[in-house]
Write a protein that holds these residues in place. Structure first.
Motif, PDB file in Angstrom:
ATOM      1  N   ILE A 156      -3.703   5.699  10.827  1.00  0.00           N
ATOM      2  CA  ILE A 156      -4.934   6.232  11.389  1.00  0.00           C
ATOM      3  C   ILE A 156      -6.009   6.358  10.308  1.00  0.00           C
ATOM      4  O   ILE A 156      -5.710   6.704   9.162  1.00  0.00           O
ATOM      5  CB  ILE A 156      -4.665   7.547  12.138  1.00  0.00           C
ATOM      6  CG1 ILE A 156      -5.927   8.017  12.862  1.00  0.00           C
ATOM      7  CG2 ILE A 156      -4.133   8.641  11.240  1.00  0.00           C
ATOM      8  CD1 ILE A 156      -5.656   8.593  14.200  1.00  0.00           C
ATOM      9  N   GLY A 157      -7.250   6.055  10.685  1.00  0.00           N
ATOM     10  CA  GLY A 157      -8.373   6.112   9.749  1.00  0.00           C
ATOM     11  C   GLY A 157      -8.921   7.519   9.610  1.00  0.00           C
ATOM     12  O   GLY A 157      -8.358   8.481  10.133  1.00  0.00           O
ATOM     13  N   GLY A 158     -10.037   7.611   8.902  1.00  0.00           N
ATOM     14  CA  GLY A 158     -10.628   8.923   8.657  1.00  0.00           C
ATOM     15  C   GLY A 158     -12.135   8.942   8.833  1.00  0.00           C
ATOM     16  O   GLY A 158     -12.794   9.928   8.520  1.00  0.00           O
ATOM     17  N   GLN A 218     -13.829   9.855  -6.109  1.00  0.00           N
ATOM     18  CA  GLN A 218     -13.662  11.198  -5.514  1.00  0.00           C
ATOM     19  C   GLN A 218     -13.805  11.129  -3.985  1.00  0.00           C
ATOM     20  O   GLN A 218     -12.989  11.675  -3.248  1.00  0.00           O
ATOM     21  CB  GLN A 218     -14.737  12.125  -6.103  1.00  0.00           C
ATOM     22  CG  GLN A 218     -14.728  13.533  -5.569  1.00  0.00           C
ATOM     23  CD  GLN A 218     -13.808  14.441  -6.364  1.00  0.00           C
ATOM     24  OE1 GLN A 218     -12.943  13.976  -7.085  1.00  0.00           O
ATOM     25  NE2 GLN A 218     -14.004  15.727  -6.221  1.00  0.00           N
ATOM     26  N   GLY A 219     -14.837  10.407  -3.553  1.00  0.00           N
ATOM     27  CA  GLY A 219     -15.092  10.256  -2.122  1.00  0.00           C
ATOM     28  C   GLY A 219     -13.941   9.560  -1.406  1.00  0.00           C
ATOM     29  O   GLY A 219     -13.579   9.918  -0.288  1.00  0.00           O
ATOM     30  N   ASP A 220     -13.381   8.554  -2.053  1.00  0.00           N
ATOM     31  CA  ASP A 220     -12.253   7.846  -1.447  1.00  0.00           C
ATOM     32  C   ASP A 220     -11.046   8.779  -1.260  1.00  0.00           C
ATOM     33  O   ASP A 220     -10.372   8.727  -0.231  1.00  0.00           O
ATOM     34  CB  ASP A 220     -11.859   6.639  -2.298  1.00  0.00           C
ATOM     35  CG  ASP A 220     -12.739   5.418  -1.999  1.00  0.00           C
ATOM     36  OD1 ASP A 220     -13.402   5.413  -0.947  1.00  0.00           O
ATOM     37  OD2 ASP A 220     -12.743   4.493  -2.817  1.00  0.00           O
ATOM     38  N   TYR A 232     -10.707   2.612  -3.243  1.00  0.00           N
ATOM     39  CA  TYR A 232     -11.188   1.245  -3.027  1.00  0.00           C
ATOM     40  C   TYR A 232     -10.367   0.468  -2.012  1.00  0.00           C
ATOM     41  O   TYR A 232     -10.457  -0.750  -1.946  1.00  0.00           O
ATOM     42  CB  TYR A 232     -11.301   0.460  -4.342  1.00  0.00           C
ATOM     43  CG  TYR A 232     -12.313   1.066  -5.276  1.00  0.00           C
ATOM     44  CD1 TYR A 232     -13.673   0.918  -5.031  1.00  0.00           C
ATOM     45  CD2 TYR A 232     -11.911   1.818  -6.369  1.00  0.00           C
ATOM     46  CE1 TYR A 232     -14.608   1.506  -5.869  1.00  0.00           C
ATOM     47  CE2 TYR A 232     -12.845   2.413  -7.216  1.00  0.00           C
ATOM     48  CZ  TYR A 232     -14.188   2.245  -6.959  1.00  0.00           C
ATOM     49  OH  TYR A 232     -15.113   2.826  -7.782  1.00  0.00           O
ATOM     50  N   PHE A 233      -9.558   1.152  -1.233  1.00  0.00           N
ATOM     51  CA  PHE A 233      -8.886   0.474  -0.124  1.00  0.00           C
ATOM     52  C   PHE A 233      -9.325   1.139   1.181  1.00  0.00           C
ATOM     53  O   PHE A 233      -9.985   2.172   1.178  1.00  0.00           O
ATOM     54  CB  PHE A 233      -7.369   0.535  -0.289  1.00  0.00           C
ATOM     55  CG  PHE A 233      -6.865  -0.383  -1.361  1.00  0.00           C
ATOM     56  CD1 PHE A 233      -6.548  -1.701  -1.070  1.00  0.00           C
ATOM     57  CD2 PHE A 233      -6.738   0.056  -2.675  1.00  0.00           C
ATOM     58  CE1 PHE A 233      -6.112  -2.562  -2.066  1.00  0.00           C
ATOM     59  CE2 PHE A 233      -6.297  -0.797  -3.681  1.00  0.00           C
ATOM     60  CZ  PHE A 233      -5.983  -2.110  -3.375  1.00  0.00           C
ATOM     61  N   THR A 234      -8.946   0.519   2.277  1.00  0.00           N
ATOM     62  CA  THR A 234      -9.290   1.074   3.594  1.00  0.00           C
ATOM     63  C   THR A 234      -7.992   1.291   4.367  1.00  0.00           C
ATOM     64  O   THR A 234      -6.910   0.866   3.945  1.00  0.00           O
ATOM     65  CB  THR A 234     -10.130   0.067   4.389  1.00  0.00           C
ATOM     66  OG1 THR A 234      -9.318  -1.099   4.570  1.00  0.00           O
ATOM     67  CG2 THR A 234     -11.412  -0.287   3.678  1.00  0.00           C
ATOM     68  N   THR A 235      -8.135   1.920   5.505  1.00  0.00           N
ATOM     69  CA  THR A 235      -6.939   2.095   6.325  1.00  0.00           C
ATOM     70  C   THR A 235      -6.566   0.790   7.044  1.00  0.00           C
ATOM     71  O   THR A 235      -5.435   0.646   7.479  1.00  0.00           O
ATOM     72  CB  THR A 235      -7.109   3.251   7.327  1.00  0.00           C
ATOM     73  OG1 THR A 235      -8.346   3.104   8.009  1.00  0.00           O
ATOM     74  CG2 THR A 235      -7.100   4.586   6.610  1.00  0.00           C
ATOM     75  N   ASP A 236      -7.505  -0.152   7.135  1.00  0.00           N
ATOM     76  CA  ASP A 236      -7.121  -1.481   7.641  1.00  0.00           C
ATOM     77  C   ASP A 236      -6.172  -2.157   6.650  1.00  0.00           C
ATOM     78  O   ASP A 236      -5.165  -2.753   7.034  1.00  0.00           O
ATOM     79  CB  ASP A 236      -8.356  -2.361   7.856  1.00  0.00           C
ATOM     80  CG  ASP A 236      -9.009  -2.117   9.210  1.00  0.00           C
ATOM     81  OD1 ASP A 236      -8.474  -1.303   9.993  1.00  0.00           O
ATOM     82  OD2 ASP A 236     -10.060  -2.733   9.490  1.00  0.00           O
ATOM     83  N   SER A 237      -6.504  -2.058   5.368  1.00  0.00           N
ATOM     84  CA  SER A 237      -5.607  -2.630   4.345  1.00  0.00           C
ATOM     85  C   SER A 237      -4.259  -1.914   4.375  1.00  0.00           C
ATOM     86  O   SER A 237      -3.204  -2.536   4.203  1.00  0.00           O
ATOM     87  CB  SER A 237      -6.201  -2.479   2.951  1.00  0.00           C
ATOM     88  OG  SER A 237      -7.459  -3.081   2.907  1.00  0.00           O
ATOM     89  N   THR A 238      -4.312  -0.613   4.584  1.00  0.00           N
ATOM     90  CA  THR A 238      -3.064   0.152   4.682  1.00  0.00           C
ATOM     91  C   THR A 238      -2.228  -0.376   5.850  1.00  0.00           C
ATOM     92  O   THR A 238      -1.013  -0.559   5.725  1.00  0.00           O
ATOM     93  CB  THR A 238      -3.374   1.650   4.928  1.00  0.00           C
ATOM     94  OG1 THR A 238      -4.311   2.099   3.955  1.00  0.00           O
ATOM     95  CG2 THR A 238      -2.108   2.482   4.859  1.00  0.00           C
ATOM     96  N   ALA A 239      -2.895  -0.623   6.978  1.00  0.00           N
ATOM     97  CA  ALA A 239      -2.188  -1.120   8.161  1.00  0.00           C
ATOM     98  C   ALA A 239      -1.500  -2.450   7.858  1.00  0.00           C
ATOM     99  O   ALA A 239      -0.323  -2.639   8.170  1.00  0.00           O
ATOM    100  CB  ALA A 239      -3.168  -1.267   9.322  1.00  0.00           C
TER     101      ALA A 239
HETATM  102  N1  UDP Z   1      -9.324   5.345   1.769  1.00  0.00           N
HETATM  103  C1  UDP Z   1      -8.962   4.967   0.482  1.00  0.00           C
HETATM  104  N2  UDP Z   1      -7.780   4.298   0.285  1.00  0.00           N
HETATM  105  C2  UDP Z   1      -6.947   3.965   1.313  1.00  0.00           C
HETATM  106  C3  UDP Z   1      -7.336   4.321   2.629  1.00  0.00           C
HETATM  107  C4  UDP Z   1      -8.515   5.009   2.822  1.00  0.00           C
HETATM  108  O1  UDP Z   1      -9.685   5.241  -0.460  1.00  0.00           O
HETATM  109  O2  UDP Z   1      -5.884   3.380   1.072  1.00  0.00           O
HETATM  110  C5  UDP Z   1     -10.535   6.156   1.985  1.00  0.00           C
HETATM  111  C6  UDP Z   1     -11.837   5.362   1.991  1.00  0.00           C
HETATM  112  O3  UDP Z   1     -12.832   6.137   1.372  1.00  0.00           O
HETATM  113  C7  UDP Z   1     -12.129   5.235   3.474  1.00  0.00           C
HETATM  114  C8  UDP Z   1     -11.628   6.551   4.022  1.00  0.00           C
HETATM  115  O4  UDP Z   1     -10.461   6.823   3.233  1.00  0.00           O
HETATM  116  O5  UDP Z   1     -13.503   5.057   3.728  1.00  0.00           O
HETATM  117  C9  UDP Z   1     -11.313   6.597   5.500  1.00  0.00           C
HETATM  118  O6  UDP Z   1     -10.613   5.461   5.903  1.00  0.00           O
HETATM  119  P1  UDP Z   1     -11.293   4.286   6.790  1.00  0.00           P
HETATM  120  O7  UDP Z   1     -12.730   4.149   6.416  1.00  0.00           O
HETATM  121  O8  UDP Z   1     -10.438   3.076   6.664  1.00  0.00           O
HETATM  122  O9  UDP Z   1     -11.187   4.893   8.261  1.00  0.00           O
HETATM  123  P2  UDP Z   1     -11.599   4.241   9.676  1.00  0.00           P
HETATM  124  O10 UDP Z   1     -12.782   3.337   9.453  1.00  0.00           O
HETATM  125  O11 UDP Z   1     -10.433   3.470  10.182  1.00  0.00           O
HETATM  126  O12 UDP Z   1     -11.886   5.431  10.527  1.00  0.00           O
END
Ligand code: UDP
Length: 234
Positions: A49-51, A69-71, A136-143
């Motif tokens: 799940i994203g954030g 920090q934001g990440d 510097y990663f996203t939850t899509d990459s995590t998926a």
């Molecule tokens: N994030 C990160 N590393 C990760 C996954 C998430 O730094 O492995 C941070 C990043 O700042 C991202 C935020 O967590 O913008 C929320 O995740 P994401 O934007 O993927 O959420 P979604 O767009 O799916 O709601």
């Protein structure tokens, strides 16, 4: 059933439902219902799940918060969503485990691949919180990464649109939807499916992606039953 094990990616924004930010409890209920109907068929389900409904690292940069920090703040946001989802799933009678990419022993287990697979085999729904645990990663990459690690059959990307279009359907009325598209064609045409890191991970590991509308009731179950829903990228 077409699939045995799936990884479902839900965006944080989807959890907002009709709200401007935060978590819409009706939406959460609806997702729990959808997930339960697929789980009742014997499907093994992992969820990322994203954030974005709470915090994104890049947004922080605009207000002067350092990117890294934001990440980390974004990763913590995903844990909040994951805990809300976990509660909703448990309320619907499912067994769940929350595994985190960051150490947070009081609320989550650490991500350990073999343990995640064992949970799935035992019929528990595994939620992966805190992304990969790296900035510097996203939850899509995590998926994509977790799906490969747990040997998922497919990544199901649940969104607000019903698939991948030739252009943004909310901006261009002439845009048409793909039912199926190859990784190569999607890459060449620059179709907006996932960020590049997430996309190439799937492509290089032959892991199919289905982009579909998670808000349409029955879609998840239909996909699992092998019906053509959304767009298949393979
Ligand atoms: N994030 C990160 N590393 C990760 C996954 C998430 O730094 O492995 C941070 C990043 O700042 C991202 C935020 O967590 O913008 C929320 O995740 P994401 O934007 O993927 O959420 P979604 O767009 O799916 O709601």
């Amino acid at each position: 059933m077409k699939y045995k094990r799936i990884l479902l990616k839900l965006s944080g924004e989807a959890l907002m439902g009709e709200k401007q930010h935060g978590i819409d409890s009706n939406r959460l209920e609806q997702y729990a219902d959808e997930i339960k109907s697929a789980h009742d068929k014997g499907l093994e389900i992992a969820i990322v799940i994203g954030g974005g409904n709470i915090f994104r690292g890049v947004d922080g940069e605009k207000s002067g918060i350092d990117r890294v920090q934001g990440d980390y703040m974004g990763m913590l946001a995903t844990v909040i969503n994951a805990m809300a989802l976990q509660s909703a799933l448990e309320k619907h009678g499912m067994y769940t485990r929350l595994m985190s990419g960051l150490k947070m022993e009081q609320v989550c287990e650490p991500f350990i691949r073999r343990r995640a697979i064992r949970h799935l085999e035992k019929g528990r729904i595994v939620i992966f919180g805190a992304g990969i645990g790296n900035p510097y990663f996203t939850t899509d990459s995590t998926a994509s990464l977790r799906a490969i690690e747990i040997e998922s059959d497919v990544v199901l990307k649940g969104t607000r649109v019903d698939g991948v279009y030739t252009a943004d359907p909310e901006k261009d009325p002439a845009a048409t939807k793909y039912n199926e598209v190859s990784f190569q064609e999607a890459y060449e045409k620059g179709l907006n499916i996932m960020d590049m890191t997430a996309f190439t991970l799937c492509m290089e590991n032959n892991l199919p992606i289905i982009v579909f509308d998670m808000n349409k009731s029955g879609n998840l179950l239909n996909i699992v039953n092998g019906k053509e829903v959304g767009t298949l990228i393979s």
